[in-house]
Design an enzyme around this catalytic site. Structure first.
Site: not given
Ligand SMILES: [Zn+2]
Length: 327
Positions: A119
């Site tokens: 992320h």
């Molecule tokens: Zn995850």
């Protein structure tokens, strides 16, 4: 088998925080107990240099991380409280993926007992992810002239938005993400191939979707190096996942990915990514099973000649396990 860890690099967390800080040491102990690695084969990494990260991440973001000046909004998005220890651990985590990738290029497969922080994008660090270890590693391999064409197979239950952000527009890489359709991140940055899976998807449907996605990803990427994010969070008991894979199904997933990538001639670097079981030992079971799948395929040569598409392994058929068998 050689492995890399940063399990002793801990950082302060509030009580009952969901981040599984305990898993890394438990996993290190488990792989030794299982005989997958001798204690001296598990290497503790040194932090990577900021110069390495600057090839990938925005310089101003890195400055804010280094000095602890993330905004309140950024802190909330990251989900982990900033501390010097958190930053140092992030640098050690990237180093493990760099080391494992180098090892994979000469031994076919290798694994970092950490990493998979997908992320983290060019100018954002969120969802427990400070730096994108996979993209930083790819940049390092390219700078050394060791590999160019890359495939990322992201089987964490959450979509790999940071990796997609960093590798979007890169003609020599391909990003594949298989994830829960109704899961974080809710605003996506599209991968080259995103496979959205319905809540409750089980072993058989998952493996079929994965096999089909690998057909397309391998065809389009022709990778020299592949990164496999073997997230434990598609497991049925995970607190953050919405899928329903069994431990047996997850192991079949690992075998399918490793065998398809190796048959296509790619060196494979395996990283952990997420896993949020109520009892951290369940996450450790899943991660250790991945390490066993890697160990069984370790020690051959590096890149192999691709085998014919007709000879490649297919997805295994999952049948009901006999009574009393594990997970
Ligand atoms: Zn995850």
């Amino acid at each position: 088998m050689q492995l890399w860890t940063h399990d002793r690099a801990r950082f302060p967390l509030p009580p009952r925080h969901r981040f599984p800080l305990a898993k890394y040491s438990l996993l290190r102990r488990r792989v030794v107990e299982l005989g997958l690695a001798a204690p001296e084969e598990i290497h503790e990494t040194e932090p990577v240099s900021w110069t390495l990260l600057e090839r990938v991440h925005d310089g101003e973001l890195l400055r804010r991380i280094r000095v602890g000046e993330l905004s309140v909004r950024e802190q909330r998005g990251l989900g982990l409280p900033w501390s010097p220890e958190l930053v140092e651990r992030g640098l050690r985590s990237v180093a493990g993926t760099v080391a494992a990738a180098h090892h994979a290029l000469t031994h076919g497969v290798a694994m970092n007992l950490g990493g998979g922080t997908h992320h983290a994008g060019r100018d954002f660090a969120r969802g427990y992810c400070l730096f994108n270890d996979v993209v930083c590693t790819l940049a390092e391999l390219r700078a050394g002239g060791l590999a160019q064409r890359a495939l990322v197979v992201d089987c964490d239950v959450h979509q790999g938005d940071g990796t997609a952000d960093l590798l979007g527009g890169d003609p020599d890489s391909f990003t594949l993400s298989l994830h829960g359709a109704r899961n974080y991140p809710f605003q996506r940055i599209p991968s080259d191939l995103d496979v959205d899976l319905e809540t409750g998807t089980g072993d058989a449907d998952y493996l079929e979707a994965l096999d089909r996605a690998l057909d397309e990803a391998l065809e389009r990427s022709q990778p020299e190096i592949a990164f496999y994010l073997a997230g434990a969070d598609p497991w049925e008991g995970d607190r953050l996942g919405r899928l329903a894979l069994t431990k047996r199904g997850l192991r079949a997933r690992d075998e399918l990915v490793l065998d398809r990538l190796r048959a296509a001639g790619a060196a494979v670097c395996v990283v952990l990514a997420g896993g949020y079981a109520e009892d951290v030992r369940d996450t450790v079971d899943i991660n250790a099973a991945t390490a066993a799948v890697v160990a069984a395929r370790h020690g051959g040569e590096g890149n192999r000649t691709p085998t014919s598409a007709l000879q490649r392994p297919r997805a295994p058929v999952i049948t009901t396990p006999p009574a009393g068998s594990q997970g």
